[in-house]
Design a protein around this motif. Structure first.
Motif, mmCIF file in Angstrom:
data_model
loop_
_atom_site.group_PDB
_atom_site.id
_atom_site.type_symbol
_atom_site.label_atom_id
_atom_site.label_comp_id
_atom_site.label_asym_id
_atom_site.label_seq_id
_atom_site.Cartn_x
_atom_site.Cartn_y
_atom_site.Cartn_z
ATOM 1 N N SER A 28 0.926 -1.287 -0.032
ATOM 2 C CA SER A 28 -0.199 0.174 -0.016
ATOM 3 C C SER A 28 0.866 1.347 0.146
ATOM 4 O O SER A 28 0.204 2.585 -0.069
ATOM 5 N N GLY A 29 1.971 1.196 0.204
ATOM 6 C CA GLY A 29 2.927 2.322 0.416
ATOM 7 C C GLY A 29 3.336 2.381 1.906
ATOM 8 O O GLY A 29 4.109 3.298 2.206
ATOM 9 N N ASP A 31 5.312 1.838 5.290
ATOM 10 C CA ASP A 31 6.464 1.467 5.419
ATOM 11 C C ASP A 31 6.763 0.161 6.576
ATOM 12 O O ASP A 31 7.665 -0.449 6.831
ATOM 13 N N CYS A 198 -2.600 15.275 10.964
ATOM 14 C CA CYS A 198 -1.203 15.047 10.608
ATOM 15 C C CYS A 198 -0.336 16.358 10.870
ATOM 16 O O CYS A 198 0.627 16.205 11.530
ATOM 17 N N GLN A 216 -4.979 6.329 3.629
ATOM 18 C CA GLN A 216 -4.266 7.338 4.480
ATOM 19 C C GLN A 216 -2.924 7.451 4.251
ATOM 20 O O GLN A 216 -2.380 8.297 4.884
ATOM 21 N N ILE A 217 -2.212 6.473 3.678
ATOM 22 C CA ILE A 217 -0.805 6.538 3.780
ATOM 23 C C ILE A 217 -0.003 7.675 3.125
ATOM 24 O O ILE A 217 0.880 8.042 3.756
ATOM 25 N N GLU A 218 -0.326 7.827 1.772
ATOM 26 C CA GLU A 218 0.441 8.894 1.292
ATOM 27 C C GLU A 218 0.320 10.365 1.766
ATOM 28 O O GLU A 218 1.172 11.124 1.993
ATOM 29 N N ALA A 219 -0.940 10.677 2.410
ATOM 30 C CA ALA A 219 -1.226 11.856 3.294
ATOM 31 C C ALA A 219 -0.275 11.980 4.316
ATOM 32 O O ALA A 219 0.170 12.951 4.844
ATOM 33 N N ARG A 221 2.602 9.953 4.847
ATOM 34 C CA ARG A 221 4.170 9.922 4.525
ATOM 35 C C ARG A 221 4.436 11.573 4.278
ATOM 36 O O ARG A 221 5.230 12.002 4.310
ATOM 37 N N THR A 222 3.527 12.117 3.616
ATOM 38 C CA THR A 222 3.653 13.495 3.050
ATOM 39 C C THR A 222 3.764 14.363 4.122
ATOM 40 O O THR A 222 4.695 15.438 4.172
ATOM 41 N N ARG A 225 7.219 14.227 5.825
ATOM 42 C CA ARG A 225 8.225 14.403 5.117
ATOM 43 C C ARG A 225 8.544 16.057 4.910
ATOM 44 O O ARG A 225 7.708 16.766 4.741
#
Length: 272
Positions: A28-29, A31, A198, A216-219, A221-222, A225
């Motif tokens: 899913s992205g 980690d 976040c 929810q993963i990409e939001a 991680r962004t 980061r």
């Protein structure tokens, strides 16, 4: 005390009752994935969920795998640890982590080297943070905000939980632990709520956030980061520092001193 552990930023929960979802979750992205034997599994299904998890070859998954056990005061805890000791896992997530004894029990049954992500969900857990931070198998902390609000009788809102969140960040740093993980956002379809949660957690010093849905993963991680602007600023600061060769230097009207340069280094470290 030396801890060897790669902190996680956006781990995704997946129920232990759904092994057909393990690979999808791992792709899913996220980690890491956290296979859940606790909240996602009804009491009547605990034994079956553990057996299905034990039958799955976790070593085939492309990301680190953690297992959330049942709490140490439940009838399933010891069997969970005994089963996990035979699995290819990166570590465990321990719900209701409150005392050093909780972490000592894990070490005695599963080995001192198995990392533990301690889920802090109670007033006792927050109050015991200075002691918890001394446990050698505690690798990272996470905030169980929903259970914590229930425990102290508060509304689940930012003002009510600010003290606890700040305490986790403070004591993680004091114990030389990675920045902690914030709790879940249950509004899966509300992208604005997730982004705001976040941003709030990142501003307080959290290093990541627990996810309950792949969307929810990409939001997450962004949010945790460094932005392109932060990275550019950090590179500019360190370049100016290098050119100054130890002398005081001013950049864009501001003096660059040791704390500013260290902040720049940390930003670039997070960007890698």
């Amino acid at each position: 005390m030396v801890r060897r552990f790669s902190p996680v930023v956006a781990p995704l929960f997946v129920p232990a009752t759904r092994p057909e979802r393990f690979l999808k979750a791992a792709q899913s992205g996220a980690d890491a994935i956290i296979i859940d034997l606790e909240d996602a599994v009804a009491a009547a299904e605990k034994e079956q969920a553990r057996a299905r998890l034990a039958a799955f070859d976790l070593a085939t998954l492309p990301v680190p795998v953690y297992v959330r056990t049942n709490a140490s005061n439940t009838q399933w805890f010891v069997d969970d640890l005994d089963a996990i000791a035979r699995m290819a896992v990166a570590g465990i997530m321990l719900p209701k982590t409150e005392t050093e004894d909780d972490l000592r029990d894990v070490a005695e049954r599963s080995g001192e080297a198995l990392p533990v992500i301690g889920l802090i969900e109670t007033a006792i857990g927050v109050n015991g943070l200075p002691q918890l931070g001394q446990a050698s198998n505690l690798a990272q902390m996470a905030f169980g905000s929903i259970d914590f609000a229930l425990d102290i009788g508060a509304r689940h809102q930012r003002d009510s939980l600010l003290l606890a969140r700040s305490a986790l960040v403070l004591h993680a740093r004091a114990a030389r632990l990675p920045a902690p993980l914030d709790g879940v956002t249950v509004a899966i379809s509300d992208a604005g709520a997730l982004a705001a949660d976040c941003d709030h957690a990142a501003a307080l010093g959290f290093g990541g956030k627990l996810a309950i849905h792949p969307a929810q993963i990409e939001a997450i991680r962004t949010a945790f980061r460094p932005s392109a602007e932060e990275i550019a600023w950090a590179r500019k600061v360190l370049s100016a520092e290098a050119d100054a060769a130890g002398a005081a230097v001013k950049l864009d009207g501001a003096m660059i001193d040791a704390p500013v340069a260290e902040r720049a280094r940390r930003i670039l470290a997070r960007a890698t």
